[in-house]
Motif scaffolding. Structure first.
Motif, mmCIF file in Angstrom:
data_model
loop_
_atom_site.group_PDB
_atom_site.id
_atom_site.type_symbol
_atom_site.label_atom_id
_atom_site.label_comp_id
_atom_site.label_asym_id
_atom_site.label_seq_id
_atom_site.Cartn_x
_atom_site.Cartn_y
_atom_site.Cartn_z
ATOM 1 N N MET A 1 0.843 -1.193 0.000
ATOM 2 C CA MET A 1 0.000 0.000 0.000
ATOM 3 C C MET A 1 0.879 1.243 0.000
ATOM 4 S SD MET A 1 -2.958 1.133 2.712
ATOM 5 C CE MET A 1 -3.765 2.725 2.594
ATOM 6 N N ALA A 2 0.402 2.281 -0.667
ATOM 7 C CA ALA A 2 1.122 3.552 -0.683
ATOM 8 C C ALA A 2 0.126 4.687 -0.843
ATOM 9 C CB ALA A 2 2.138 3.581 -1.818
ATOM 10 N N PHE A 3 0.510 5.859 -0.352
ATOM 11 C CA PHE A 3 -0.236 7.082 -0.601
ATOM 12 C C PHE A 3 0.495 7.868 -1.683
ATOM 13 C CE2 PHE A 3 -1.531 6.853 4.079
ATOM 14 C CZ PHE A 3 -2.797 6.381 3.791
ATOM 15 N N THR A 4 -0.260 8.645 -2.448
ATOM 16 C CA THR A 4 0.371 9.617 -3.336
ATOM 17 C C THR A 4 -0.053 11.011 -2.903
ATOM 18 O OG1 THR A 4 -1.441 9.502 -4.958
ATOM 19 C CG2 THR A 4 0.446 8.027 -5.287
ATOM 20 N N ALA A 5 0.804 11.981 -3.166
ATOM 21 C CA ALA A 5 0.555 13.361 -2.745
ATOM 22 C C ALA A 5 0.389 14.241 -3.971
ATOM 23 C CB ALA A 5 1.714 13.866 -1.894
ATOM 24 N N ALA A 6 -0.613 15.126 -3.915
ATOM 25 C CA ALA A 6 -0.857 16.012 -5.045
ATOM 26 C C ALA A 6 -1.067 17.461 -4.620
ATOM 27 C CB ALA A 6 -2.070 15.536 -5.839
ATOM 28 N N GLN A 7 -1.743 17.690 -3.500
ATOM 29 C CA GLN A 7 -2.134 19.048 -3.133
ATOM 30 C C GLN A 7 -1.386 19.605 -1.927
ATOM 31 O OE1 GLN A 7 -6.390 18.378 -2.660
ATOM 32 N NE2 GLN A 7 -6.806 19.278 -4.662
ATOM 33 N N ILE A 8 -0.728 18.751 -1.163
ATOM 34 C CA ILE A 8 -0.040 19.206 0.042
ATOM 35 C C ILE A 8 1.446 19.337 -0.251
ATOM 36 C CG2 ILE A 8 0.488 18.698 2.454
ATOM 37 C CD1 ILE A 8 -2.100 17.089 2.562
ATOM 38 N N PRO A 9 1.989 20.535 -0.226
ATOM 39 C CA PRO A 9 3.407 20.712 -0.565
ATOM 40 C C PRO A 9 4.331 20.089 0.475
ATOM 41 C CG PRO A 9 2.468 22.767 0.271
ATOM 42 C CD PRO A 9 1.326 21.816 0.094
ATOM 43 N N GLY A 10 5.411 19.486 -0.017
ATOM 44 C CA GLY A 10 6.452 18.987 0.871
ATOM 45 C C GLY A 10 6.168 17.672 1.553
ATOM 46 N N ILE A 11 5.061 17.011 1.203
ATOM 47 C CA ILE A 11 4.735 15.768 1.911
ATOM 48 C C ILE A 11 5.220 14.530 1.158
ATOM 49 C CG2 ILE A 11 2.435 15.333 0.925
ATOM 50 C CD1 ILE A 11 1.523 14.692 3.817
ATOM 51 N N HIS A 32 4.286 8.996 -1.951
ATOM 52 C CA HIS A 32 4.999 9.310 -3.180
ATOM 53 C C HIS A 32 4.304 10.448 -3.917
ATOM 54 C CE1 HIS A 32 7.317 5.589 -2.776
ATOM 55 N NE2 HIS A 32 6.180 4.953 -2.558
ATOM 56 N N ASP A 33 5.026 11.104 -4.778
ATOM 57 C CA ASP A 33 4.425 12.097 -5.653
ATOM 58 C C ASP A 33 3.452 11.401 -6.602
ATOM 59 O OD1 ASP A 33 4.184 13.895 -8.117
ATOM 60 O OD2 ASP A 33 5.335 15.170 -6.760
ATOM 61 N N GLU A 34 2.307 12.024 -6.837
ATOM 62 C CA GLU A 34 1.291 11.400 -7.685
ATOM 63 C C GLU A 34 1.811 11.108 -9.093
ATOM 64 O OE1 GLU A 34 -2.706 13.013 -9.564
ATOM 65 O OE2 GLU A 34 -2.969 12.717 -7.408
ATOM 66 N N GLU A 35 2.764 11.892 -9.551
ATOM 67 C CA GLU A 35 3.311 11.668 -10.889
ATOM 68 C C GLU A 35 4.005 10.311 -11.009
ATOM 69 O OE1 GLU A 35 5.793 14.909 -11.976
ATOM 70 O OE2 GLU A 35 4.143 16.364 -12.092
ATOM 71 N N LYS A 36 4.359 9.714 -9.872
ATOM 72 C CA LYS A 36 5.033 8.416 -9.892
ATOM 73 C C LYS A 36 4.050 7.245 -9.862
ATOM 74 C CE LYS A 36 9.336 9.991 -7.759
ATOM 75 N NZ LYS A 36 10.319 9.773 -6.658
ATOM 76 N N LEU A 37 2.748 7.535 -9.959
ATOM 77 C CA LEU A 37 1.751 6.472 -9.872
ATOM 78 C C LEU A 37 1.962 5.363 -10.904
ATOM 79 C CD1 LEU A 37 -0.800 5.373 -8.521
ATOM 80 C CD2 LEU A 37 -2.150 6.774 -10.093
ATOM 81 N N PRO A 38 2.208 5.673 -12.191
ATOM 82 C CA PRO A 38 2.436 4.576 -13.154
ATOM 83 C C PRO A 38 3.594 3.671 -12.756
ATOM 84 C CG PRO A 38 2.056 6.640 -14.312
ATOM 85 C CD PRO A 38 2.210 6.991 -12.860
ATOM 86 N N GLU A 39 4.653 4.269 -12.256
ATOM 87 C CA GLU A 39 5.818 3.498 -11.822
ATOM 88 C C GLU A 39 5.465 2.593 -10.642
ATOM 89 O OE1 GLU A 39 9.806 4.631 -9.299
ATOM 90 O OE2 GLU A 39 9.183 6.003 -10.903
ATOM 91 N N ILE A 40 4.689 3.118 -9.699
ATOM 92 C CA ILE A 40 4.295 2.342 -8.516
ATOM 93 C C ILE A 40 3.385 1.187 -8.914
ATOM 94 C CG2 ILE A 40 3.071 2.438 -6.309
ATOM 95 C CD1 ILE A 40 3.851 5.435 -6.211
#
Length: 271
Positions: A1-11, A32-40
């Protein structure tokens, strides 16, 4: 399981701590940064992606869903039965169609009216997890000094200070079940003063949704703002003094089409 971050800076790059994640995640949950979702998705063999933030247009939401589906995953939206808690006290929720609608002024006026009726309202604010999450499990703000004690950001201060200057106790925190238990000890009415246009975290006995009368196009084009309109008992057309009578009538007609059973009230920018 992982979370991705999109709206909260620095998390992004942090870990949701084991203390809060529970026994199933002894190492915590990586963020992780949401942009890394495909990689995850490819690396971990992800089959389900749950979308759990707010303040998007419907098109933006479905663009994200389309990308997830193209990766081969299921895409899920969590509903109130999965996310809202039931309080033992009365709950009044103030939500919005979109950020900037003016719900904060409505919340403060509501608290004032409840006090005049002899109630002891306590405000619960949407958490802003910019700091150390383990120290933000439950936060109680009773004075301006507490803003320094919790090392609040400018954004947090903007939201909390007006309540504190009016003598209102404010709770916030990452664990909103524990937050609710503490808030219930102090107040006889819980006022949910939500962030962005999120759904309430607690089942409301009265649900008030604030609409920006200057932006009626968002009434049916905002997630989860439109859901808030569907759920509302009262819909406030805020900033009515900033639009023409014709524009105000159009906004009222639009919200009544979405929720014909709600009471619709128009208010000025300052109430």
């Amino acid at each position: 399981m992982a979370f991705t971050a999109a709206q909260i800076p620095g998390i992004a790059g942090r870990v949701y701590p084991p203390k809060l994640a529970g026994p199933l995640y002894p190492m915590g949950i990586p963020i992780h940064d949401e942009e890394k979702l495909p990689e995850i998705v490819e690396r971990e063999g992800v089959r389900l992606v749950v979308f759990s933030y707010s303040d998007l247009t419907h098109v933006e939401l479905m663009n994200k869903a389309s990308k997830v589906l193209a990766l081969g995953c299921d895409f899920m939206l969590l509903g109130p039965r999965s996310t809202m808690l039931k309080s033992g006290k009365k709950v009044v929720a103030v939500t919005a169609v979109k950020t900037g609608a003016g719900k904060s002024t409505v919340s403060r006026m509501l608290v004032k009216l409840l006090r005049e009726k002899g109630h002891r309202p306590v405000v619960v604010r949407h958490p802003m997890p910019y700091g150390v999450l383990e120290k933000q499990v439950v936060q109680r703000f009773a004075s301006l000094d507490d803003l320094d004690r919790y090392r609040c950001s400018i954004e947090e201060r903007e939201e909390f200070e007006p309540h504190l200057r009016e003598g209102t106790i404010v709770y916030a925190g990452v664990d909103y079940e524990m937050v609710l238990k503490e808030a219930e000890k102090e107040g006889d009415v819980i006022v949910w003063d939500g962030g962005n246009n999120d759904l309430p975290f607690y089942w409301p006995d009265l649900h008030i949704t604030v609409v920006d009368a200057t932006r009626p196009e968002l009434i049916t084009n905002s997630y989860p703002g439109e859901t808030n309109i569907h759920m509302a008992d009262v819909i406030i057309l805020h900033k009515a003094d900033k639009v023409s009578e014709e524009q105000l009538d159009r906004a009222a007609e639009m919200v009544r089409k979405v929720n014909p059973g709600a009471e619709v009230v128009a208010t000025a920018s300052k109430i």
